[in-house]
Motif scaffolding. Sequence first.
Motif, PDB file in Angstrom:
ATOM      1  N   GLY A   1       0.664  -1.542  -7.777  1.00  0.00           N
ATOM      2  CA  GLY A   1       0.964  -2.225  -6.330  1.00  0.00           C
ATOM      3  C   GLY A   1       1.675  -1.651  -4.998  1.00  0.00           C
ATOM      4  O   GLY A   1       2.002  -2.502  -4.231  1.00  0.00           O
ATOM      5  N   VAL A   2       1.846  -0.543  -5.139  1.00  0.00           N
ATOM      6  CA  VAL A   2       2.838   0.066  -4.341  1.00  0.00           C
ATOM      7  C   VAL A   2       2.043   0.231  -2.694  1.00  0.00           C
ATOM      8  O   VAL A   2       0.935   1.124  -2.806  1.00  0.00           O
ATOM      9  N   VAL A   3       2.511   0.027  -1.748  1.00  0.00           N
ATOM     10  CA  VAL A   3       2.196   0.488  -0.498  1.00  0.00           C
ATOM     11  C   VAL A   3       3.284   1.090   0.103  1.00  0.00           C
ATOM     12  O   VAL A   3       4.441   0.864   0.185  1.00  0.00           O
ATOM     13  N   GLY A   4       2.925   2.266   0.583  1.00  0.00           N
ATOM     14  CA  GLY A   4       4.276   3.266   0.936  1.00  0.00           C
ATOM     15  C   GLY A   4       4.688   2.941   2.402  1.00  0.00           C
ATOM     16  O   GLY A   4       3.915   2.500   3.001  1.00  0.00           O
TER      17      GLY A   4
ATOM     18  N   SER B   1       4.353   9.702   9.083  1.00  0.00           N
ATOM     19  CA  SER B   1       4.768  10.359  10.574  1.00  0.00           C
ATOM     20  C   SER B   1       3.447   9.693  11.592  1.00  0.00           C
ATOM     21  O   SER B   1       3.828   9.720  12.686  1.00  0.00           O
ATOM     22  N   ASP B   2       2.561   9.807  10.971  1.00  0.00           N
ATOM     23  CA  ASP B   2       1.205   9.654  11.773  1.00  0.00           C
ATOM     24  C   ASP B   2       0.744   7.903  11.806  1.00  0.00           C
ATOM     25  O   ASP B   2      -0.239   7.744  12.563  1.00  0.00           O
ATOM     26  N   GLY B   3       1.635   7.282  11.242  1.00  0.00           N
ATOM     27  CA  GLY B   3       1.421   5.857  11.416  1.00  0.00           C
ATOM     28  C   GLY B   3       0.456   5.418  10.189  1.00  0.00           C
ATOM     29  O   GLY B   3       0.410   4.035  10.096  1.00  0.00           O
ATOM     30  N   SER B   4       0.129   6.387   9.470  1.00  0.00           N
ATOM     31  CA  SER B   4      -0.743   5.845   8.345  1.00  0.00           C
ATOM     32  C   SER B   4       0.214   5.165   7.140  1.00  0.00           C
ATOM     33  O   SER B   4       1.057   5.618   7.014  1.00  0.00           O
ATOM     34  N   ASN B   5      -0.736   4.585   6.214  1.00  0.00           N
ATOM     35  CA  ASN B   5       0.209   4.266   4.902  1.00  0.00           C
ATOM     36  C   ASN B   5      -0.421   4.898   3.683  1.00  0.00           C
ATOM     37  O   ASN B   5      -1.651   5.292   3.873  1.00  0.00           O
ATOM     38  N   ASP B   6       0.256   4.851   2.696  1.00  0.00           N
ATOM     39  CA  ASP B   6      -0.436   5.201   1.254  1.00  0.00           C
ATOM     40  C   ASP B   6      -0.389   4.002   0.445  1.00  0.00           C
ATOM     41  O   ASP B   6       0.413   3.315   0.296  1.00  0.00           O
ATOM     42  N   TYR B   7      -1.635   4.139  -0.587  1.00  0.00           N
ATOM     43  CA  TYR B   7      -1.707   2.832  -1.291  1.00  0.00           C
ATOM     44  C   TYR B   7      -1.934   3.202  -2.944  1.00  0.00           C
ATOM     45  O   TYR B   7      -2.491   4.054  -3.291  1.00  0.00           O
TER      46      TYR B   7
ATOM     47  N   TRP C   1      -8.822   7.802   3.539  1.00  0.00           N
ATOM     48  CA  TRP C   1      -9.659   7.418   2.147  1.00  0.00           C
ATOM     49  C   TRP C   1     -10.052   6.056   1.989  1.00  0.00           C
ATOM     50  O   TRP C   1     -10.890   5.717   1.259  1.00  0.00           O
ATOM     51  N   CYS C   2      -9.128   5.128   2.744  1.00  0.00           N
ATOM     52  CA  CYS C   2      -9.455   3.526   2.592  1.00  0.00           C
ATOM     53  C   CYS C   2      -9.485   2.881   3.727  1.00  0.00           C
ATOM     54  O   CYS C   2      -8.403   3.402   4.515  1.00  0.00           O
ATOM     55  N   GLN C   3     -10.055   1.679   3.815  1.00  0.00           N
ATOM     56  CA  GLN C   3      -9.790   0.911   4.979  1.00  0.00           C
ATOM     57  C   GLN C   3      -8.595   0.108   4.929  1.00  0.00           C
ATOM     58  O   GLN C   3      -8.859  -0.980   3.760  1.00  0.00           O
ATOM     59  N   PRO C   4      -7.500   0.122   5.749  1.00  0.00           N
ATOM     60  CA  PRO C   4      -6.481  -0.746   5.697  1.00  0.00           C
ATOM     61  C   PRO C   4      -6.830  -2.074   6.142  1.00  0.00           C
ATOM     62  O   PRO C   4      -7.704  -2.523   6.780  1.00  0.00           O
ATOM     63  N   PRO C   5      -5.908  -2.966   5.526  1.00  0.00           N
ATOM     64  CA  PRO C   5      -6.199  -4.651   5.912  1.00  0.00           C
ATOM     65  C   PRO C   5      -6.218  -5.010   7.375  1.00  0.00           C
ATOM     66  O   PRO C   5      -6.800  -5.764   7.860  1.00  0.00           O
ATOM     67  N   SER C   6      -5.229  -3.998   8.061  1.00  0.00           N
ATOM     68  CA  SER C   6      -5.028  -4.218   9.555  1.00  0.00           C
ATOM     69  C   SER C   6      -6.351  -4.156  10.391  1.00  0.00           C
ATOM     70  O   SER C   6      -6.273  -4.514  11.519  1.00  0.00           O
ATOM     71  N   GLY C   7      -7.372  -3.389   9.744  1.00  0.00           N
ATOM     72  CA  GLY C   7      -8.467  -3.159  10.495  1.00  0.00           C
ATOM     73  C   GLY C   7      -8.467  -1.774  11.375  1.00  0.00           C
ATOM     74  O   GLY C   7      -9.318  -1.307  12.051  1.00  0.00           O
ATOM     75  N   LYS C   8      -7.410  -1.288  11.402  1.00  0.00           N
ATOM     76  CA  LYS C   8      -7.077  -0.140  12.132  1.00  0.00           C
ATOM     77  C   LYS C   8      -8.164   1.185  11.587  1.00  0.00           C
ATOM     78  O   LYS C   8      -8.622   0.955  10.521  1.00  0.00           O
TER      79      LYS C   8
ATOM     80  N   GLY D   1     -11.620  -0.870   0.551  1.00  0.00           N
ATOM     81  CA  GLY D   1     -10.587  -1.392   1.321  1.00  0.00           C
ATOM     82  C   GLY D   1      -9.333  -0.912   0.493  1.00  0.00           C
ATOM     83  O   GLY D   1      -9.332  -0.789  -0.574  1.00  0.00           O
ATOM     84  N   CYS D   2      -8.266  -0.661   1.222  1.00  0.00           N
ATOM     85  CA  CYS D   2      -6.965  -0.253   0.546  1.00  0.00           C
ATOM     86  C   CYS D   2      -6.568  -1.177  -0.436  1.00  0.00           C
ATOM     87  O   CYS D   2      -5.786  -0.725  -1.359  1.00  0.00           O
ATOM     88  N   ASN D   3      -6.506  -2.457  -0.060  1.00  0.00           N
ATOM     89  CA  ASN D   3      -6.319  -3.536  -1.104  1.00  0.00           C
ATOM     90  C   ASN D   3      -6.704  -3.405  -2.537  1.00  0.00           C
ATOM     91  O   ASN D   3      -6.208  -3.865  -3.596  1.00  0.00           O
ATOM     92  N   ASP D   4      -7.997  -2.762  -2.518  1.00  0.00           N
ATOM     93  CA  ASP D   4      -8.697  -2.447  -3.752  1.00  0.00           C
ATOM     94  C   ASP D   4      -7.983  -1.434  -4.560  1.00  0.00           C
ATOM     95  O   ASP D   4      -8.286  -1.332  -5.746  1.00  0.00           O
TER      96      ASP D   4
END
Length: 143
Positions: free
Chosen positions: A58-61, A65-71, A81-88, A97-100
């Motif tokens: 369940g970790v979201v990093g 530096s580019d504003g992305s996150n890792d899931y 690789w995945c669609q963040p819940p923010s819709g960005k 979806g990243c939550n998947d």
Amino acid sequence: MKALLVICVLALASTPAILARTMDRCSLAREMSNQGVPRDQLARWSCIAEHESSYRTGVVGPPNSDGSNDYGIFQINDLYWCQPPSGKFSHNGCGLGCNDLLSDDITNSVRCAQKVLGQQGWSAWSTWHFCSGNLPPIDDCFK
């Protein structure tokens, strides 16, 4: 006081449940093997999961530096690789979806990680240098 209780209950009811778990080297190896991942890759995947997420699904990093996150257990990047819940914007190469990737069911994480590996190789993970040499055999997980 009652109003606060009602608000808390409503907030919990409207929040999607993400069931996460902490695995270990062998439970991850066995589950990945059951999903068809080649046995000769399992020690590397276990090493990556250990260094990326401490085997936690369940970790979201923190922001990169580019504003992305890792899931998830393999810390899969949301820019590619995945669609963040923010819709960005995301290239969403895994089509999910990243939550998947945060579920206690690691099927989506395994499939997406295999896709990343196929397109970018092991060096796609920043922790690869910990996992590039000789690793302890994974065979003891299957006895």
